[in-house]
Design a protein around this motif. Structure first.
Motif, PDB file in Angstrom:
ATOM      1  N   SER A  24       0.812  -1.214   0.000  1.00  0.00           N
ATOM      2  CA  SER A  24       0.000   0.000   0.000  1.00  0.00           C
ATOM      3  C   SER A  24       0.845   1.264   0.000  1.00  0.00           C
ATOM      4  N   SER A  25       2.047   1.229   0.565  1.00  0.00           N
ATOM      5  CA  SER A  25       2.885   2.423   0.561  1.00  0.00           C
ATOM      6  C   SER A  25       3.437   2.687  -0.842  1.00  0.00           C
ATOM      7  N   ASP A  26       3.722   1.655  -1.605  1.00  0.00           N
ATOM      8  CA  ASP A  26       4.216   1.813  -2.965  1.00  0.00           C
ATOM      9  C   ASP A  26       3.099   2.116  -3.950  1.00  0.00           C
ATOM     10  N   TYR A  27       1.907   1.686  -3.624  1.00  0.00           N
ATOM     11  CA  TYR A  27       0.757   1.830  -4.505  1.00  0.00           C
ATOM     12  C   TYR A  27       0.528   3.288  -4.889  1.00  0.00           C
ATOM     13  N   ASN A  28       0.786   4.208  -3.961  1.00  0.00           N
ATOM     14  CA  ASN A  28       0.555   5.630  -4.215  1.00  0.00           C
ATOM     15  C   ASN A  28       1.603   6.270  -5.114  1.00  0.00           C
ATOM     16  N   GLN A  29       2.659   5.573  -5.427  1.00  0.00           N
ATOM     17  CA  GLN A  29       3.704   6.163  -6.253  1.00  0.00           C
ATOM     18  C   GLN A  29       3.339   6.198  -7.736  1.00  0.00           C
ATOM     19  N   TYR A  30       2.344   5.427  -8.149  1.00  0.00           N
ATOM     20  CA  TYR A  30       2.005   5.353  -9.561  1.00  0.00           C
ATOM     21  C   TYR A  30       0.992   6.417  -9.942  1.00  0.00           C
ATOM     22  N   ARG A  31       1.168   6.970 -11.135  1.00  0.00           N
ATOM     23  CA  ARG A  31       0.312   8.032 -11.652  1.00  0.00           C
ATOM     24  C   ARG A  31      -0.145   7.664 -13.066  1.00  0.00           C
ATOM     25  N   VAL A  32      -1.275   8.208 -13.464  1.00  0.00           N
ATOM     26  CA  VAL A  32      -1.754   8.004 -14.827  1.00  0.00           C
ATOM     27  C   VAL A  32      -0.658   8.425 -15.797  1.00  0.00           C
ATOM     28  N   GLY A  33      -0.386   7.563 -16.751  1.00  0.00           N
ATOM     29  CA  GLY A  33       0.650   7.838 -17.742  1.00  0.00           C
ATOM     30  C   GLY A  33       1.960   7.128 -17.474  1.00  0.00           C
ATOM     31  N   ASP A  34       2.138   6.607 -16.249  1.00  0.00           N
ATOM     32  CA  ASP A  34       3.354   5.861 -15.941  1.00  0.00           C
ATOM     33  C   ASP A  34       3.397   4.575 -16.767  1.00  0.00           C
ATOM     34  N   VAL A  35       4.590   4.175 -17.111  1.00  0.00           N
ATOM     35  CA  VAL A  35       4.811   2.888 -17.759  1.00  0.00           C
ATOM     36  C   VAL A  35       5.451   1.993 -16.715  1.00  0.00           C
ATOM     37  N   VAL A  36       4.894   0.809 -16.522  1.00  0.00           N
ATOM     38  CA  VAL A  36       5.394  -0.142 -15.541  1.00  0.00           C
ATOM     39  C   VAL A  36       5.565  -1.499 -16.221  1.00  0.00           C
ATOM     40  N   TYR A  37       6.107  -2.430 -15.478  1.00  0.00           N
ATOM     41  CA  TYR A  37       6.351  -3.771 -16.012  1.00  0.00           C
ATOM     42  C   TYR A  37       5.714  -4.795 -15.087  1.00  0.00           C
ATOM     43  N   VAL A  38       5.082  -5.795 -15.686  1.00  0.00           N
ATOM     44  CA  VAL A  38       4.375  -6.831 -14.938  1.00  0.00           C
ATOM     45  C   VAL A  38       4.706  -8.187 -15.552  1.00  0.00           C
ATOM     46  N   PHE A  39       4.439  -9.237 -14.790  1.00  0.00           N
ATOM     47  CA  PHE A  39       4.530 -10.584 -15.332  1.00  0.00           C
ATOM     48  C   PHE A  39       3.173 -10.909 -15.939  1.00  0.00           C
ATOM     49  N   TYR A  40       3.184 -11.466 -17.123  1.00  0.00           N
ATOM     50  CA  TYR A  40       1.945 -11.809 -17.807  1.00  0.00           C
ATOM     51  C   TYR A  40       2.024 -13.260 -18.240  1.00  0.00           C
ATOM     52  N   ARG A  41       1.037 -14.023 -17.836  1.00  0.00           N
ATOM     53  CA  ARG A  41       0.981 -15.428 -18.243  1.00  0.00           C
ATOM     54  C   ARG A  41       0.177 -15.550 -19.529  1.00  0.00           C
ATOM     55  N   ASN A  42       0.699 -16.310 -20.440  1.00  0.00           N
ATOM     56  CA  ASN A  42       0.016 -16.584 -21.694  1.00  0.00           C
ATOM     57  C   ASN A  42      -1.269 -17.344 -21.387  1.00  0.00           C
ATOM     58  N   PRO A  43      -2.428 -16.811 -21.791  1.00  0.00           N
ATOM     59  CA  PRO A  43      -3.687 -17.494 -21.459  1.00  0.00           C
ATOM     60  C   PRO A  43      -3.834 -18.851 -22.137  1.00  0.00           C
ATOM     61  N   THR A  86      -1.076 -20.892 -22.778  1.00  0.00           N
ATOM     62  CA  THR A  86      -0.015 -21.755 -22.249  1.00  0.00           C
ATOM     63  C   THR A  86       0.336 -21.240 -20.862  1.00  0.00           C
ATOM     64  N   GLN A  87      -0.358 -21.727 -19.851  1.00  0.00           N
ATOM     65  CA  GLN A  87      -0.249 -21.185 -18.500  1.00  0.00           C
ATOM     66  C   GLN A  87       1.145 -21.327 -17.875  1.00  0.00           C
ATOM     67  N   ASP A  88       1.980 -22.219 -18.374  1.00  0.00           N
ATOM     68  CA  ASP A  88       3.309 -22.366 -17.779  1.00  0.00           C
ATOM     69  C   ASP A  88       4.330 -21.411 -18.397  1.00  0.00           C
ATOM     70  N   VAL A  89       3.869 -20.469 -19.215  1.00  0.00           N
ATOM     71  CA  VAL A  89       4.752 -19.478 -19.823  1.00  0.00           C
ATOM     72  C   VAL A  89       4.404 -18.099 -19.265  1.00  0.00           C
ATOM     73  N   ALA A  90       5.408 -17.430 -18.720  1.00  0.00           N
ATOM     74  CA  ALA A  90       5.220 -16.067 -18.221  1.00  0.00           C
ATOM     75  C   ALA A  90       6.264 -15.172 -18.871  1.00  0.00           C
ATOM     76  N   ASN A  91       5.855 -13.970 -19.170  1.00  0.00           N
ATOM     77  CA  ASN A  91       6.748 -12.992 -19.776  1.00  0.00           C
ATOM     78  C   ASN A  91       6.650 -11.674 -19.030  1.00  0.00           C
ATOM     79  N   ILE A  92       7.670 -10.849 -19.200  1.00  0.00           N
ATOM     80  CA  ILE A  92       7.622  -9.489 -18.678  1.00  0.00           C
ATOM     81  C   ILE A  92       6.982  -8.633 -19.759  1.00  0.00           C
ATOM     82  N   GLN A  93       5.960  -7.876 -19.369  1.00  0.00           N
ATOM     83  CA  GLN A  93       5.258  -7.031 -20.331  1.00  0.00           C
ATOM     84  C   GLN A  93       5.181  -5.603 -19.815  1.00  0.00           C
TER      85      GLN A  93
END
Length: 85
Positions: free
Chosen positions: A4-23, A25-32
């Motif tokens: 929750s303390s980090d949650y407030n650091q993000y603003r509209v327009g920010d670009v971030v990176y997340v792990f995304y699982r291929n719907p 092929t569930q055993d494949v994850a990529n950084i998106q």
């Protein structure tokens, strides 16, 4: 993951990176790359926009401020053995 303390650091327009699982092929994850946007379902909240879909930005999603942080976490979680003695 963000807390929750980090949650407030993000603003509209920010670009971030997340792990995304291929719907398909569930055993494949990529950084998106994802964009932080206003949540269309919650006017007071933020969402991640990824692959033409909105995902509410919550502490349940691992979000990284840059690609290097995401890659380091990816290596730890997916390439390393988390169960070493």
């Amino acid at each position: 993951m963000i807390d929750s303390s980090d949650y407030n650091q993000y603003r509209v327009g920010d670009v971030v990176y997340v792990f995304y699982r291929n719907p398909h092929t569930q055993d494949v994850a990529n950084i998106q790359e994802a964009a932080v946007v206003n949540d269309p379902d919650n006017p007071k909240g933020l969402a991640l926009f990824l692959y033409e879909t909105y995902y509410p930005l919550t502490e349940e999603i691992a979000v990284y401020p840059n690609e290097q942080s995401a890659e380091a976490a990816y290596q730890q979680f997916f390439d390393g053995d988390l169960f070493d003695d």
